[in-house]
Design a protein around this motif. Structure first.
Motif, mmCIF file in Angstrom:
data_model
loop_
_atom_site.group_PDB
_atom_site.id
_atom_site.type_symbol
_atom_site.label_atom_id
_atom_site.label_comp_id
_atom_site.label_asym_id
_atom_site.label_seq_id
_atom_site.Cartn_x
_atom_site.Cartn_y
_atom_site.Cartn_z
ATOM 1 N N ASP A 1 0.845 -1.195 0.000
ATOM 2 C CA ASP A 1 0.000 0.000 0.000
ATOM 3 C C ASP A 1 0.873 1.235 0.000
ATOM 4 O O ASP A 1 1.934 1.255 0.626
ATOM 5 N N TYR A 2 0.423 2.250 -0.709
ATOM 6 C CA TYR A 2 1.060 3.566 -0.624
ATOM 7 C C TYR A 2 0.135 4.477 0.159
ATOM 8 O O TYR A 2 -1.073 4.509 -0.095
ATOM 9 N N ARG A 3 0.713 5.193 1.099
ATOM 10 C CA ARG A 3 -0.112 6.122 1.888
ATOM 11 C C ARG A 3 -0.052 7.513 1.294
ATOM 12 O O ARG A 3 1.006 8.090 1.185
ATOM 13 N N SER B 1 6.194 -2.085 -8.101
ATOM 14 C CA SER B 1 6.110 -2.060 -6.637
ATOM 15 C C SER B 1 6.567 -3.400 -6.062
ATOM 16 O O SER B 1 7.336 -3.445 -5.092
ATOM 17 N N ILE C 1 11.116 -0.840 -0.794
ATOM 18 C CA ILE C 1 9.882 -0.378 -0.155
ATOM 19 C C ILE C 1 9.330 -1.509 0.720
ATOM 20 O O ILE C 1 9.573 -2.689 0.444
ATOM 21 N N SER D 1 2.927 -4.308 3.104
ATOM 22 C CA SER D 1 1.927 -4.045 4.142
ATOM 23 C C SER D 1 1.542 -5.334 4.846
ATOM 24 O O SER D 1 1.170 -5.336 6.009
#
Ligand SMILES: Nc1ncnc2c1ncn2[C@@H]1O[C@H](COP(=O)(O)OP(=O)(O)OP(=O)(O)O)[C@@H](O)[C@H]1O
Length: 273
Positions: free
Chosen positions: A33-35, A69, A78, A81
């Protein structure tokens, strides 16, 4: 002839993993997930993959399905999650020289370093002695056909030559896994074909483990031994396809066309699901 620069594999870990019959790289139920300021964007949803030593493993999917990603998470750039990523039985938590990355962009090489320095620099950073780093760098520069350009700077090279330097730099690290994020996507069609062929030749010589991201079906079938087809946003594993039987001569064959069609349907169906 034995090759002294064969991709290094820590013997005890490789033997242990092989004995246990375990894949080299295990991706288990990984979500990413990207916030953003007001919400979270799920890029990858519960993907599981096994990559074995020597695989040419392709992550294939439409733009925005989370391929990059996932590759970045495997690279340790990165966080995930949920789920886990293990390389040779060890949890991936951060980037390391056991996972070298080649990107699409031509500007991934520091412009103030020569070709030789670009390839040797990461080796020095991982503690390889100056002389060995220089020798190893030159060996891989030769392998990608750029010996005459060892003292050139990136701005003096074509796009294809820059990508060759990036590949030499990654291979010189002798990583457990070579990660490539659409490395040929910005090249013209002829250069791309040549680079694909050269990558396969390098693989035939060194038998490295490759995880390669692309959105091009023909590239996936040509380069891959196995293809993971990802569905669009958020990326989920749609299918896994054995592509080990194809090479450049097969492009016009009915079998190749059928495989292309099958993958096309998988991508197309999911786009309308
Ligand atoms: N840094 C970020 N911040 C917020 N959202 C991001 C970020 N990076 C990627 N995304 C989003 O995550 C999703 C997946 O992006 P990603 O780049 O992984 O996909 P991709 O399949 O590699 O796409 P492409 O082929 O276009 O490069 C997209 O919706 C994208 O907008």
């Amino acid at each position: 002839m034995t090759n002294p620069l064969k991709i290094a594999v820590p013997q005890e870990t490789a033997a242990a993993a092989a004995q246990a019959g375990r894949p080299l790289l295990q991706v288990r139920q990984v979500s990413i997930d990207y916030r953003l300021s007001d919400r979270a964007v799920r890029a990858v949803h519960q993907v599981s993959l096994d990559v074995h030593e020597g695989d040419r493993f392709i992550l294939l999917g439409a733009s925005g399905c989370g391929k990059s990603s996932l590759l970045k998470a495997i690279g340790g750039f990165i966080p995930t999650s949920e789920g886990s990523i293990e390389l040779a039985g060890r949890q991936v938590q951060k980037a390391g020289p056991d996972r070298a990355m080649v990107f699409q962009e031509f500007d991934q090489l520091p412009p103030w370093l020569t070709v030789q320095q670009n390839v040797a620099f990461p080796l020095r950073a991982t503690g390889v002695k100056r002389r060995e780093a220089a020798e190893r760098a030159f060996t891989y520069i030769e392998k990608v056909g750029l010996a005459r350009f060892a003292d050139a700077y990136p701005h003096q090279l074509s796009g294809g030559m820059k990508q060759r330097v990036a590949i030499a730099r990654a291979l010189a690290l002798q990583p457990r896994v070579l990660l490539m994020d659409e490395p040929f996507a910005a090249l013209d069609a002829l250069t791309r074909q040549r680079m694909q062929q050269e990558l396969l030749e390098l693989w035939a010589e060194f038998r490295f483990t490759l995880v390669f991201v692309t959105h091009a079906i023909d590239e996936a079938l040509l380069l891959g031994s196995r293809i993971a087809v990802l569905s669009p946003h958020p990326g989920r594993l749609r299918a896994e396809i054995d592509a080990s039987r194809f090479d450049a001569q097969d492009i016009a064959s009915p079998d190749f066309r059928a495989a292309t069609q099958r993958i096309h349907c998988l991508l197309f169906e999911q786009a309308h699901a």
